[in-house]
Design a protein around this motif. Structure first.
Motif, mmCIF file in Angstrom:
data_model
loop_
_atom_site.group_PDB
_atom_site.id
_atom_site.type_symbol
_atom_site.label_atom_id
_atom_site.label_comp_id
_atom_site.label_asym_id
_atom_site.label_seq_id
_atom_site.Cartn_x
_atom_site.Cartn_y
_atom_site.Cartn_z
ATOM 1 N N LYS A 1 -10.368 44.935 28.604
ATOM 2 C CA LYS A 1 -11.577 45.514 27.574
ATOM 3 C C LYS A 1 -11.883 47.019 27.696
ATOM 4 C CE LYS A 1 -14.167 41.500 26.518
ATOM 5 N NZ LYS A 1 -15.359 40.928 26.401
ATOM 6 N N LEU A 2 -12.068 47.491 28.968
ATOM 7 C CA LEU A 2 -12.227 48.958 29.283
ATOM 8 C C LEU A 2 -10.930 49.473 29.957
ATOM 9 C CD1 LEU A 2 -13.654 51.361 29.280
ATOM 10 C CD2 LEU A 2 -14.956 50.700 31.459
ATOM 11 N N PHE A 3 -10.102 50.208 28.997
ATOM 12 C CA PHE A 3 -9.118 50.934 29.543
ATOM 13 C C PHE A 3 -9.351 52.288 30.030
ATOM 14 C CE2 PHE A 3 -4.630 52.737 28.320
ATOM 15 C CZ PHE A 3 -4.048 52.525 29.669
ATOM 16 N N GLY A 4 -9.589 52.553 31.260
ATOM 17 C CA GLY A 4 -9.826 54.000 31.712
ATOM 18 C C GLY A 4 -9.657 54.114 33.241
ATOM 19 N N PHE A 5 -10.528 54.963 33.669
ATOM 20 C CA PHE A 5 -10.352 55.677 35.030
ATOM 21 C C PHE A 5 -10.753 54.545 36.092
ATOM 22 C CE2 PHE A 5 -12.193 57.331 38.799
ATOM 23 C CZ PHE A 5 -11.314 58.320 38.935
ATOM 24 N N SER A 6 -11.475 53.314 35.615
ATOM 25 C CA SER A 6 -11.584 52.251 36.683
ATOM 26 C C SER A 6 -10.185 51.442 36.962
ATOM 27 C CB SER A 6 -12.702 51.300 36.076
ATOM 28 O OG SER A 6 -12.245 50.933 34.971
ATOM 29 N N VAL A 7 -9.435 51.433 35.959
ATOM 30 C CA VAL A 7 -8.176 50.706 36.246
ATOM 31 C C VAL A 7 -6.758 51.584 36.432
ATOM 32 C CG1 VAL A 7 -8.931 48.594 34.926
ATOM 33 C CG2 VAL A 7 -7.674 50.803 33.779
ATOM 34 N N ARG A 8 -7.063 52.877 36.832
ATOM 35 C CA ARG A 8 -5.968 53.715 37.075
ATOM 36 C C ARG A 8 -5.210 53.171 38.011
ATOM 37 N NH1 ARG A 8 -9.919 55.125 39.848
ATOM 38 N NH2 ARG A 8 -9.662 56.325 42.025
ATOM 39 N N SER A 9 -5.440 52.870 39.279
ATOM 40 C CA SER A 9 -4.758 52.590 40.251
ATOM 41 C C SER A 9 -3.913 51.066 39.891
ATOM 42 C CB SER A 9 -5.414 52.385 41.684
ATOM 43 O OG SER A 9 -6.451 51.169 41.561
ATOM 44 N N GLU A 10 -4.580 50.153 39.305
ATOM 45 C CA GLU A 10 -3.960 49.025 39.144
ATOM 46 C C GLU A 10 -2.996 49.181 37.973
ATOM 47 O OE1 GLU A 10 -5.333 44.700 37.053
ATOM 48 O OE2 GLU A 10 -6.928 46.191 37.704
ATOM 49 N N PHE A 11 -3.012 50.172 36.919
ATOM 50 C CA PHE A 11 -2.128 50.495 35.955
ATOM 51 C C PHE A 11 -0.936 51.037 36.551
ATOM 52 C CE2 PHE A 11 0.015 53.314 32.492
ATOM 53 C CZ PHE A 11 -0.107 52.415 31.621
ATOM 54 N N LYS A 12 -1.085 51.918 37.541
ATOM 55 C CA LYS A 12 -0.138 52.616 38.285
ATOM 56 C C LYS A 12 0.562 51.686 39.012
ATOM 57 C CE LYS A 12 1.046 56.417 41.597
ATOM 58 N NZ LYS A 12 0.495 57.331 42.295
ATOM 59 N N GLN A 13 -0.216 50.564 39.618
ATOM 60 C CA GLN A 13 0.755 49.403 40.390
ATOM 61 C C GLN A 13 1.583 48.756 39.191
ATOM 62 O OE1 GLN A 13 -2.264 47.265 42.514
ATOM 63 N NE2 GLN A 13 -1.877 48.303 44.574
ATOM 64 N N ALA A 14 1.199 48.445 38.128
ATOM 65 C CA ALA A 14 1.809 47.642 37.189
ATOM 66 C C ALA A 14 2.797 48.309 36.737
ATOM 67 C CB ALA A 14 0.743 47.404 36.198
ATOM 68 N N THR A 15 2.925 49.605 36.774
ATOM 69 C CA THR A 15 4.017 50.312 36.077
ATOM 70 C C THR A 15 4.801 51.205 36.810
ATOM 71 O OG1 THR A 15 2.557 52.213 35.389
ATOM 72 C CG2 THR A 15 2.874 50.271 33.831
ATOM 73 N N GLY A 16 4.623 51.295 38.100
ATOM 74 C CA GLY A 16 5.112 52.499 38.896
ATOM 75 C C GLY A 16 6.257 51.996 39.616
ATOM 76 N N ASN A 17 6.680 50.654 39.697
ATOM 77 C CA ASN A 17 7.723 50.378 40.365
ATOM 78 C C ASN A 17 8.827 49.973 39.629
ATOM 79 O OD1 ASN A 17 6.284 50.581 42.949
ATOM 80 N ND2 ASN A 17 5.373 48.352 42.759
ATOM 81 N N ASN A 18 8.869 50.434 38.465
ATOM 82 C CA ASN A 18 9.989 50.188 37.487
ATOM 83 C C ASN A 18 10.930 51.530 37.416
ATOM 84 O OD1 ASN A 18 9.104 47.504 36.708
ATOM 85 N ND2 ASN A 18 7.538 48.433 35.612
ATOM 86 N N PRO A 19 12.168 51.194 37.090
ATOM 87 C CA PRO A 19 13.067 52.338 36.976
ATOM 88 C C PRO A 19 12.987 53.145 35.544
ATOM 89 C CG PRO A 19 14.284 50.410 36.539
ATOM 90 C CD PRO A 19 12.779 49.998 36.930
#
Length: 98
Positions: free
Chosen positions: A18-36
């Motif tokens: 619901k709130l897409f912002g600073f509070s989920v930055r590390s979770e977003f990075k984990q979700a997308t950061g390991n893909n080529p």
């Protein structure tokens, strides 16, 4: 709701909270950061009611790490007010907003 990730065909689908912002930055990075580089993303905004400027930054970083100009990122199921915000920020020129 937290960020949920699944693989649907050739796209990695990321369902945002619901709130897409600073509070989920590390979770977003984990979700997308390991893909080529070159990974295709479908960002599901169905639950997003509010987003802040850090969310816009996360989207730009995702675009850059997934191939820049050649990246394939779809933004789907956005509410009218979120779509308007993305258009005001000219994100419709950088992402495919469906």
């Amino acid at each position: 709701m937290t960020i949920q990730v699944s693989k649907e065909g050739e796209y990695v689908t990321v369902r945002l909270p619901k709130l897409f912002g600073f509070s989920v930055r590390s979770e977003f990075k984990q979700a997308t950061g390991n893909n080529p580089t070159g990974t295709k993303y479908k960002l599901d905004f169905q639950e997003v009611e509010r987003m802040d400027s850090s969310a816009l930054g996360m989207l730009l970083l995702l675009r850059e790490t997934s191939g820049g100009i050649t990246s394939d990122i779809l933004i789907v199921n956005s509410r009218p007010e979120i779509r308007k915000l993305l258009q005001l920020a000219n994100f419709h020129t950088l992402f495919n907003i469906l």
